[in-house]
Motif scaffolding. Structure first.
Motif, PDB file in Angstrom:
ATOM      1  N   THR A  48       0.852  -1.367   0.001  1.00  0.00           N
ATOM      2  CA  THR A  48      -0.027   0.059   0.007  1.00  0.00           C
ATOM      3  C   THR A  48       0.991   1.184   0.104  1.00  0.00           C
ATOM      4  OG1 THR A  48      -1.880   1.000   1.244  1.00  0.00           O
ATOM      5  CG2 THR A  48      -0.135  -0.098   2.440  1.00  0.00           C
ATOM      6  N   PHE A  49       0.442   2.329  -0.244  1.00  0.00           N
ATOM      7  CA  PHE A  49       0.935   3.810  -0.289  1.00  0.00           C
ATOM      8  C   PHE A  49      -0.010   4.556   0.403  1.00  0.00           C
ATOM      9  CE2 PHE A  49       4.018   6.632  -2.708  1.00  0.00           C
ATOM     10  CZ  PHE A  49       4.820   7.138  -1.551  1.00  0.00           C
ATOM     11  N   GLY A  50       0.403   5.095   1.861  1.00  0.00           N
ATOM     12  CA  GLY A  50      -0.448   5.901   2.511  1.00  0.00           C
ATOM     13  C   GLY A  50      -0.561   7.287   1.816  1.00  0.00           C
ATOM     14  N   ALA A  51      -1.413   8.231   2.320  1.00  0.00           N
ATOM     15  CA  ALA A  51      -1.630   9.423   2.059  1.00  0.00           C
ATOM     16  C   ALA A  51      -0.442  10.453   1.846  1.00  0.00           C
ATOM     17  CB  ALA A  51      -2.725  10.384   2.792  1.00  0.00           C
ATOM     18  N   HIS A  52      -0.124  11.025   0.843  1.00  0.00           N
ATOM     19  CA  HIS A  52       1.104  11.903   0.553  1.00  0.00           C
ATOM     20  C   HIS A  52       0.708  12.756  -0.357  1.00  0.00           C
ATOM     21  CE1 HIS A  52       1.704   8.698  -2.258  1.00  0.00           C
ATOM     22  NE2 HIS A  52       2.438   9.723  -2.849  1.00  0.00           N
ATOM     23  N   VAL A  53       1.791  13.679  -0.538  1.00  0.00           N
ATOM     24  CA  VAL A  53       1.723  14.712  -1.713  1.00  0.00           C
ATOM     25  C   VAL A  53       3.147  14.382  -2.107  1.00  0.00           C
ATOM     26  CG1 VAL A  53       2.001  17.198  -2.593  1.00  0.00           C
ATOM     27  CG2 VAL A  53       0.231  16.551  -0.994  1.00  0.00           C
ATOM     28  N   ASP A  54       3.122  14.298  -3.627  1.00  0.00           N
ATOM     29  CA  ASP A  54       4.473  13.968  -4.392  1.00  0.00           C
ATOM     30  C   ASP A  54       5.375  15.335  -4.313  1.00  0.00           C
ATOM     31  OD1 ASP A  54       3.335  11.688  -5.388  1.00  0.00           O
ATOM     32  OD2 ASP A  54       2.785  12.449  -7.018  1.00  0.00           O
ATOM     33  N   GLY A  55       6.742  14.909  -3.974  1.00  0.00           N
ATOM     34  CA  GLY A  55       7.680  15.864  -3.876  1.00  0.00           C
ATOM     35  C   GLY A  55       7.481  16.990  -5.015  1.00  0.00           C
ATOM     36  N   MET A  66      -3.405  15.557  -2.582  1.00  0.00           N
ATOM     37  CA  MET A  66      -2.831  14.424  -1.679  1.00  0.00           C
ATOM     38  C   MET A  66      -3.461  13.166  -2.467  1.00  0.00           C
ATOM     39  SD  MET A  66      -1.852  14.125   1.483  1.00  0.00           S
ATOM     40  CE  MET A  66      -2.373  15.646   2.518  1.00  0.00           C
ATOM     41  N   HIS A  67      -3.012  11.989  -2.392  1.00  0.00           N
ATOM     42  CA  HIS A  67      -3.126  10.741  -2.827  1.00  0.00           C
ATOM     43  C   HIS A  67      -2.608   9.528  -1.955  1.00  0.00           C
ATOM     44  CE1 HIS A  67       0.359  11.927  -4.946  1.00  0.00           C
ATOM     45  NE2 HIS A  67       0.698  10.704  -4.954  1.00  0.00           N
ATOM     46  N   SER A  68      -3.272   8.288  -2.243  1.00  0.00           N
ATOM     47  CA  SER A  68      -2.671   7.272  -1.906  1.00  0.00           C
ATOM     48  C   SER A  68      -3.239   5.888  -2.713  1.00  0.00           C
ATOM     49  CB  SER A  68      -3.287   7.156  -0.375  1.00  0.00           C
ATOM     50  OG  SER A  68      -4.943   7.099  -0.404  1.00  0.00           O
TER      51      SER A  68
HETATM   52 NI    NI Z   1       2.724   9.752  -5.097  1.00  0.00          NI
END
Ligand code: NI
Length: 227
Positions: free
Chosen positions: A92-99, A158-160
């Motif tokens: 999985t990949f939790g909530a984040h904003v890309d660099g 924001m995405h996951s």
């Molecule tokens: Ni991303």
């Protein structure tokens, strides 16, 4: 603006990409993540400088360059080399904003990540979970597309990726710096371009309305574009 684009890859390109990925080496995806994202990221990636990533990346870049919908929606100035990730069951990949800023490999040239893209490489019936969830000002979008289809969304979102509960989800992902950095301006240009295409399908190309609207599109783009 979130846009989905169907059939970016031809079936033979998709089959070739999947075949190469089946034989390649995958590493922990945290190698390319920033500090915050690394804590919520659990997936696998193909090393960015591997021959497989470079060969497959070129196939994707040439598919993008012939895709008028991608060109219209993203108005790309530069596209970073596509990368490849994989979520096996439990990943999985939790909530984040890309660099926000990334370096172009080799040149060290910097690129602002205005638009994020995910190109799905696994048929949706082959896995459960693994939805790309994008939060924007209009709410939450859950995206799972057929293999060969693409979604583009603002780099500010924001995405996951939800946990994969069956099978394995493969995708390519990459960033673009747009000639038009503002998402709302890009959105207006995209809508106008789509409307012009619709009008052109019904009127002659030398019709006054077609000529006027096309001129207006290009003058807006000239006004806003940075190259
Ligand atoms: Ni991303």
């Amino acid at each position: 603006m979130l846009v989905t684009i169907a059939d970016v890859l031809k079936p033979d390109e998709l089959a070739h990409i999947r075949g190469v990925l089946e034989r390649t080496t995958w590493v922990d995806g945290r190698v390319t993540a920033g500090d915050q994202a690394a804590k919520v990221k659990n997936n696998l990636q193909v090393p960015i400088d591997s021959p497989a990533a470079q060969e497959l990346g070129q196939i994707i870049l040439s598919a993008l360059s012939r895709n008028s919908q991608f060109m219209s929606a993203v108005l790309p100035l530069r596209v970073l080399p596509p990368m490849f990730n994989r979520y096996d069951t439990g990943m999985t990949f939790g909530a984040h904003v890309d660099g926000s800023i990334r370096s172009l490999p080799g040149s060290g040239q910097r690129l602002r990540t205005d638009v994020s893209s995910t190109l799905f490489l696994t048929p949706p019936e082959d896995y459960d979970g693994g939805e790309l969830v994008v939060h924007d000002t209009y709410g939450t979008h859950s995206i799972k597309l057929p293999a060969g289809h693409l979604v583009v969304y603002p780099g500010t979102s924001m995405h996951s990726v939800t946990p994969v509960t069956r099978g394995s989800r493969w995708a390519s992902f990459f960033w673009s710096q747009s000639m038009v950095r503002d998402d709302w301006q890009r959105h207006m240009l995209y809508e106008l371009d789509n409307s012009i295409r619709s009008v052109r399908s019904r009127l002659a190309d030398d019709d006054h309305a077609v000529v006027g609207l096309t001129a207006h599109y290009h003058n807006m783009l000239r006004h806003w574009a940075e190259t």
